[in-house]
Write an enzyme that holds these catalytic residues in place. Sequence first.
Site, PDB file in Angstrom:
ATOM      1  N   CYS A 104      -2.725   1.780   0.181  1.00 13.32           N
ATOM      2  CA  CYS A 104      -2.238   0.759   1.123  1.00 13.32           C
ATOM      3  C   CYS A 104      -1.103  -0.082   0.555  1.00 13.32           C
ATOM      4  O   CYS A 104      -0.507  -0.891   1.274  1.00 13.32           O
ATOM      5  CB  CYS A 104      -3.380  -0.141   1.530  1.00 13.32           C
ATOM      6  SG  CYS A 104      -4.825   0.794   2.009  1.00 13.32           S
ATOM      7  N   HIS A 150      -2.176  -9.298   3.839  1.00 12.72           N
ATOM      8  CA  HIS A 150      -2.648  -7.909   3.902  1.00 12.72           C
ATOM      9  C   HIS A 150      -3.615  -7.796   5.090  1.00 12.72           C
ATOM     10  O   HIS A 150      -3.562  -6.817   5.826  1.00 12.72           O
ATOM     11  CB  HIS A 150      -3.328  -7.531   2.580  1.00 12.72           C
ATOM     12  CG  HIS A 150      -3.737  -6.103   2.503  1.00 12.72           C
ATOM     13  ND1 HIS A 150      -2.852  -5.078   2.697  1.00 12.72           N
ATOM     14  CD2 HIS A 150      -4.947  -5.520   2.281  1.00 12.72           C
ATOM     15  CE1 HIS A 150      -3.499  -3.920   2.593  1.00 12.72           C
ATOM     16  NE2 HIS A 150      -4.762  -4.158   2.347  1.00 12.72           N
ATOM     17  N   GLU A 202      -8.714 -12.365   0.108  1.00 12.51           N
ATOM     18  CA  GLU A 202      -7.293 -12.732   0.245  1.00 12.51           C
ATOM     19  C   GLU A 202      -7.142 -14.245   0.428  1.00 12.51           C
ATOM     20  O   GLU A 202      -6.253 -14.867  -0.155  1.00 12.51           O
ATOM     21  CB  GLU A 202      -6.652 -11.982   1.418  1.00 12.51           C
ATOM     22  CG  GLU A 202      -5.147 -12.214   1.483  1.00 12.51           C
ATOM     23  CD  GLU A 202      -4.392 -11.228   2.366  1.00 12.51           C
ATOM     24  OE1 GLU A 202      -5.039 -10.510   3.161  1.00 12.51           O
ATOM     25  OE2 GLU A 202      -3.151 -11.180   2.255  1.00 12.51           O
ATOM     26  N   LYS A 224      -1.693  -6.541  11.075  1.00  5.38           N
ATOM     27  CA  LYS A 224      -2.569  -5.392  11.354  1.00  5.38           C
ATOM     28  C   LYS A 224      -3.462  -5.651  12.563  1.00  5.38           C
ATOM     29  O   LYS A 224      -4.017  -4.726  13.148  1.00  5.38           O
ATOM     30  CB  LYS A 224      -3.414  -5.047  10.123  1.00  5.38           C
ATOM     31  CG  LYS A 224      -2.582  -4.496   8.969  1.00  5.38           C
ATOM     32  CD  LYS A 224      -3.423  -4.161   7.743  1.00  5.38           C
ATOM     33  CE  LYS A 224      -2.563  -3.623   6.611  1.00  5.38           C
ATOM     34  NZ  LYS A 224      -1.942  -4.698   5.809  1.00  5.38           N
ATOM     35  N   HIS A 233      -3.626  -0.550  10.692  1.00 13.94           N
ATOM     36  CA  HIS A 233      -3.296  -0.383   9.281  1.00 13.94           C
ATOM     37  C   HIS A 233      -2.613   0.968   9.088  1.00 13.94           C
ATOM     38  O   HIS A 233      -3.229   2.012   9.264  1.00 13.94           O
ATOM     39  CB  HIS A 233      -4.585  -0.465   8.453  1.00 13.94           C
ATOM     40  CG  HIS A 233      -4.356  -0.613   6.970  1.00 13.94           C
ATOM     41  ND1 HIS A 233      -3.148  -0.316   6.371  1.00 13.94           N
ATOM     42  CD2 HIS A 233      -5.181  -1.025   5.975  1.00 13.94           C
ATOM     43  CE1 HIS A 233      -3.264  -0.543   5.067  1.00 13.94           C
ATOM     44  NE2 HIS A 233      -4.475  -0.977   4.802  1.00 13.94           N
ATOM     45  N   PHE A 247      -6.738   0.060  -2.043  1.00  9.30           N
ATOM     46  CA  PHE A 247      -7.905   0.677  -2.658  1.00  9.30           C
ATOM     47  C   PHE A 247      -7.471   1.107  -4.058  1.00  9.30           C
ATOM     48  O   PHE A 247      -6.362   1.611  -4.250  1.00  9.30           O
ATOM     49  CB  PHE A 247      -8.301   1.940  -1.881  1.00  9.30           C
ATOM     50  CG  PHE A 247      -9.375   1.714  -0.850  1.00  9.30           C
ATOM     51  CD1 PHE A 247      -9.853   0.456  -0.553  1.00  9.30           C
ATOM     52  CD2 PHE A 247      -9.934   2.802  -0.180  1.00  9.30           C
ATOM     53  CE1 PHE A 247     -10.858   0.256   0.402  1.00  9.30           C
ATOM     54  CE2 PHE A 247     -10.932   2.630   0.780  1.00  9.30           C
ATOM     55  CZ  PHE A 247     -11.391   1.356   1.062  1.00  9.30           C
TER      56      PHE A 247
END
Lengths: 405, 97
Positions: free
Chosen positions: A162, A294, A305, A327, A332, A391
């Site tokens: 990502c 994010h 976050e 998103k 995403h 990830f």
Amino acid sequence: MNRVVITGLGVFSGAGKSTQEFWQTVSNGRCVIGPLETIPTDDLQIKIGVEIKDFDPKEHFPKKQLGLLDRFSQLGLMAAREAIADSGLTFEGEDGDNTATIIGCGVGGQETIDQAYYHIYKEGRRGVHPFTIPRLMLNAACSHITMENGITGPAYAIASACSSANHAIGQAFHMVRSGLVERAITGGTEACIALGTMRGWEAIRVMTRDTCRPFSKNRTGMTLGEGASIVTLETLEHAKARGAKIYAEIVGFGMTSDAMDITMPSFEGASKAMRFALKDGGLDPTDIDYINAHGTGTAANDVTETKSIKLALGDDHARKVSVSASKSMFGHALGAAGAMELAVTTLAIKNGVAPPTANYEDPDPDCDLDYIPNEARDMKINVAISNSFAFGGLNAVLAIKKFNG
Amino acid sequence: MSTDEIILDEKENVMSKVEEDIYDIVADKADVDRVKLVRDARLDDLEIESLDIVEIIFAIEEKFDIQIPYNANDAEMEFETVGQVVDAVQKVIKEQS
């Protein structure tokens, strides 16, 4: 060191097949998440996502070229065409050598892999299509962008799940800043709505069944959305010399690795990446007006976050800054997410409008910042950062500034 | 002996094949000593993490040919003890059989 400016934008996504359409969608806070139509969903538990509708590749690519293009390369090329045309850059002779092409992608040709395995394991065929490998390889989109335009400088793909696009853009930014090249074509592309990919994502149990609600207490996970976004970067000197239009300036890039867990994020790692982006850009935490988060809509990301923003900016300024999760509108896009969000951030700075977090319904005591709920906000943005956390604990943060001459 | 203890005792005596299978799966996937797996054992104490749970749920689905609508983002589906995992699975097996 050179100053680095953004001179061209291209977006090809479910939220719009051009930058203008895309901005129209996000600046109106419109969520385009909906039922999947391009793959069979009968056996899927997760039946929603964001797909690019009404896109017939045959209308955009000659037959011979199309045969070599997985969907992720098609999307990347569509976005690159718009960005390059928008910038007015050309690549004859030394100009080609003097341009880098650095493209982020999380997985590569997922549709191609799916098809090949279907032929081998399901249909028991002995052979697969001879273009299987050139279609699926992760650098395919990057290579096709160079081939279509004759761009002969440094070129490669970057994969960090990502964070791929932010790592790619950050790398291109450093190349231009250092003077290795004067111009760069960079961004990300991902065609993640493939059956095998959807199965994989639903198996890891972080996907929502209804819609993506980042930072909202009733959030139930993330949604996948395919797309591509490409930007052109140039040294300020080069852009000025040719009278290019300038959208904004990239001033900093920060990266860290959590070195902790393959799926769970760490607020320390994310926070440090933000601090490093600010340091790289010679900025203070209090300079930041807007953060493109994010913001995936998972339980783990949104709390982490929020905590990391507080740690990076200090509690006081963290509460003053406007934060939003794009998103919530277009899902995403994994390896393209950072590039799509850079387009959002750049246009937000340029237009003085911060797009909202859509589908925000219910405040979460653990996510207690200003997330620009549901409606875009007119505001002067001088400095913004755009976060990507992958990830594998790989964090990449870009710092973007209004171009003030 | 209190009522609570009697119930617990009965449960342990009649631990079903399903329960045993689940314990085997948990022990294998989360790499936990089988003897530590009792209903009240806390997942935290056993160092069973969220990714382990996802793998455990998948193995259970495969074993019993069921689908468990587990979403790691849903607070209502958070498991704290081994017993809660067993109960959730048994409920789904009952519903889907």
